[in-house]
Design a protein around this motif. Sequence first.
Motif, short mmCIF file in Angstrom:
data_model
loop_
_atom_site.label_atom_id
_atom_site.label_comp_id
_atom_site.label_asym_id
_atom_site.label_seq_id
_atom_site.Cartn_x
_atom_site.Cartn_y
_atom_site.Cartn_z
N TRP A 139 -3.35 -1.39 10.01
CA TRP A 139 -2.70 -1.11 8.52
C TRP A 139 -3.04 -0.31 8.13
O TRP A 139 -1.97 -0.42 8.11
CB TRP A 139 -3.56 -2.50 8.50
CG TRP A 139 -3.16 -3.99 9.07
CD1 TRP A 139 -3.47 -5.50 9.38
CD2 TRP A 139 -1.37 -4.45 8.28
NE1 TRP A 139 -3.16 -6.15 9.45
CE2 TRP A 139 -1.27 -5.73 9.08
CE3 TRP A 139 -0.64 -4.68 8.21
CZ2 TRP A 139 -0.38 -7.09 8.63
CZ3 TRP A 139 0.83 -5.25 7.64
CH2 TRP A 139 0.46 -6.23 8.24
N ASP A 140 -3.67 0.70 8.89
CA ASP A 140 -4.10 1.38 8.35
C ASP A 140 -2.57 2.35 7.93
O ASP A 140 -2.41 3.12 7.17
CB ASP A 140 -5.02 2.45 9.18
CG ASP A 140 -6.64 2.18 8.28
OD1 ASP A 140 -6.51 1.31 7.41
OD2 ASP A 140 -7.71 2.22 9.16
N ALA A 141 -1.83 2.75 9.12
CA ALA A 141 -1.16 3.48 9.19
C ALA A 141 0.46 3.23 8.51
O ALA A 141 0.79 3.54 7.78
CB ALA A 141 -0.54 4.28 10.32
N GLN A 142 0.69 1.38 8.90
CA GLN A 142 1.96 0.65 8.39
C GLN A 142 1.50 0.44 7.21
O GLN A 142 2.65 -0.21 6.90
CB GLN A 142 2.06 -0.13 9.62
CG GLN A 142 2.84 0.80 10.58
CD GLN A 142 0.95 1.17 11.99
OE1 GLN A 142 0.49 0.69 11.51
NE2 GLN A 142 2.29 1.74 12.80
N GLY A 143 0.20 -0.08 6.68
CA GLY A 143 0.29 -0.76 5.21
C GLY A 143 0.54 -0.40 4.26
O GLY A 143 1.23 -1.32 3.78
N PRO A 144 0.60 0.59 4.30
CA PRO A 144 1.18 0.86 2.76
C PRO A 144 2.97 1.18 2.77
O PRO A 144 3.25 0.88 2.05
CB PRO A 144 1.12 2.70 2.53
CG PRO A 144 -0.22 2.90 3.66
CD PRO A 144 -0.34 1.55 4.53
N ALA A 145 3.48 1.15 3.99
CA ALA A 145 4.57 0.76 4.26
C ALA A 145 5.70 -0.57 3.85
O ALA A 145 6.61 -0.59 3.70
CB ALA A 145 5.32 0.69 5.74
N LEU A 146 4.20 -1.56 3.57
CA LEU A 146 5.11 -2.53 3.62
C LEU A 146 5.42 -2.78 1.61
O LEU A 146 5.72 -4.42 0.59
CB LEU A 146 3.72 -4.15 3.76
CG LEU A 146 3.77 -3.69 5.37
CD1 LEU A 146 2.50 -5.47 4.97
CD2 LEU A 146 5.21 -5.06 5.23
N VAL A 147 4.39 -1.82 1.03
CA VAL A 147 4.51 -2.07 -0.29
C VAL A 147 5.14 -1.40 -1.49
O VAL A 147 5.74 -2.46 -1.92
CB VAL A 147 3.02 -0.53 -1.24
CG1 VAL A 147 3.22 -1.18 -2.53
CG2 VAL A 147 1.31 -1.89 -0.39
N VAL A 148 6.28 -1.03 -0.88
CA VAL A 148 7.43 0.29 -1.05
C VAL A 148 8.58 -0.86 -0.84
O VAL A 148 9.71 -2.12 -1.89
CB VAL A 148 8.21 0.82 -0.84
CG1 VAL A 148 9.06 1.43 -1.24
CG2 VAL A 148 7.11 1.98 -1.42
N PRO A 149 8.96 -2.08 0.49
CA PRO A 149 10.29 -2.80 0.47
C PRO A 149 9.25 -4.16 -0.56
O PRO A 149 10.07 -4.81 -1.20
CB PRO A 149 9.54 -3.21 1.51
CG PRO A 149 9.66 -1.46 2.51
CD PRO A 149 8.60 -1.46 1.43
N GLY A 150 8.30 -4.17 -0.77
CA GLY A 150 7.66 -5.53 -1.39
C GLY A 150 8.05 -5.55 -3.17
O GLY A 150 8.68 -6.70 -3.62
N PHE A 151 7.30 -4.86 -2.94
CA PHE A 151 8.21 -4.57 -4.44
C PHE A 151 9.15 -4.50 -4.81
O PHE A 151 10.25 -4.81 -5.93
CB PHE A 151 7.25 -3.31 -5.16
CG PHE A 151 6.57 -3.25 -6.16
CD1 PHE A 151 5.31 -3.93 -6.72
CD2 PHE A 151 5.06 -2.78 -5.15
CE1 PHE A 151 4.57 -4.07 -7.94
CE2 PHE A 151 3.87 -2.99 -5.91
CZ PHE A 151 4.05 -3.60 -7.39
N MET A 152 10.36 -4.11 -4.11
CA MET A 152 11.43 -4.35 -3.72
C MET A 152 12.68 -5.73 -4.02
O MET A 152 13.05 -6.35 -4.81
CB MET A 152 13.19 -3.38 -2.42
CG MET A 152 12.32 -1.59 -2.95
SD MET A 152 13.28 -1.03 -1.57
CE MET A 152 14.45 -1.25 -1.41
N MET A 153 11.80 -6.18 -3.32
CA MET A 153 11.94 -7.58 -3.26
C MET A 153 11.59 -8.47 -4.05
O MET A 153 11.80 -9.53 -4.68
CB MET A 153 11.25 -8.26 -1.66
CG MET A 153 12.05 -8.01 -0.04
SD MET A 153 11.07 -8.53 1.44
CE MET A 153 10.94 -10.27 0.82
N MET A 154 10.15 -7.66 -5.09
CA MET A 154 9.82 -8.29 -5.66
C MET A 154 10.70 -8.28 -7.04
O MET A 154 11.34 -9.37 -7.93
CB MET A 154 8.26 -8.16 -6.30
CG MET A 154 7.50 -8.36 -7.22
SD MET A 154 7.58 -10.57 -7.35
CE MET A 154 6.02 -10.21 -6.00
#
Length: 157
Positions: free
Chosen positions: A90-105
């Motif tokens: 998750w260290d490399a791919q983890g921050p890539a979840l934040v932007v799509p998550g906020f876009m979905m939110m």
Amino acid sequence: MAGFLDNSAGLSASAMDWGERRNTVASIGAGVLFFSGWWIMIDAAVTYPEQEQMNHAFHTCGVFSTIAFFMINAVSNGQVRGDTYGEAVWDAQGPALVVPGFMMMFGSLIASIWILFGAYVVPKKEVAPGLAVFFQNAFIFFSTLIYKFGRTEDLWG
């Protein structure tokens, strides 16, 4: 009776020590908001069971908000800041979840406003189901913000 609050310095927010309790308060506050959002929507679904009263497709906004809540909070704040990179997956791919998550939110919140006005306010129907959809998404949105940014450090590390 005059001046009975003169020695009440403990009641002010600046006098309280939030150091050890900040994570607990943020987690409880976020949980209460998240629960309240789903409770409002479940209550509206039970109160307005007919498809004409409340379209069953309107539940999609809450589902996407919930998925976004987990996407955003699956990544630690240290990973977003770049403090804790290591050998984990998750260290490399983890921050890539934040932007799509906020876009979905944000998309779910905007869609709930659209549902409120497009399906209930403009056609002059009863507004309560539309308000339930909006408040569910607004509460999940604010619970995400409180849980993500209200804590000082991660609860698990």
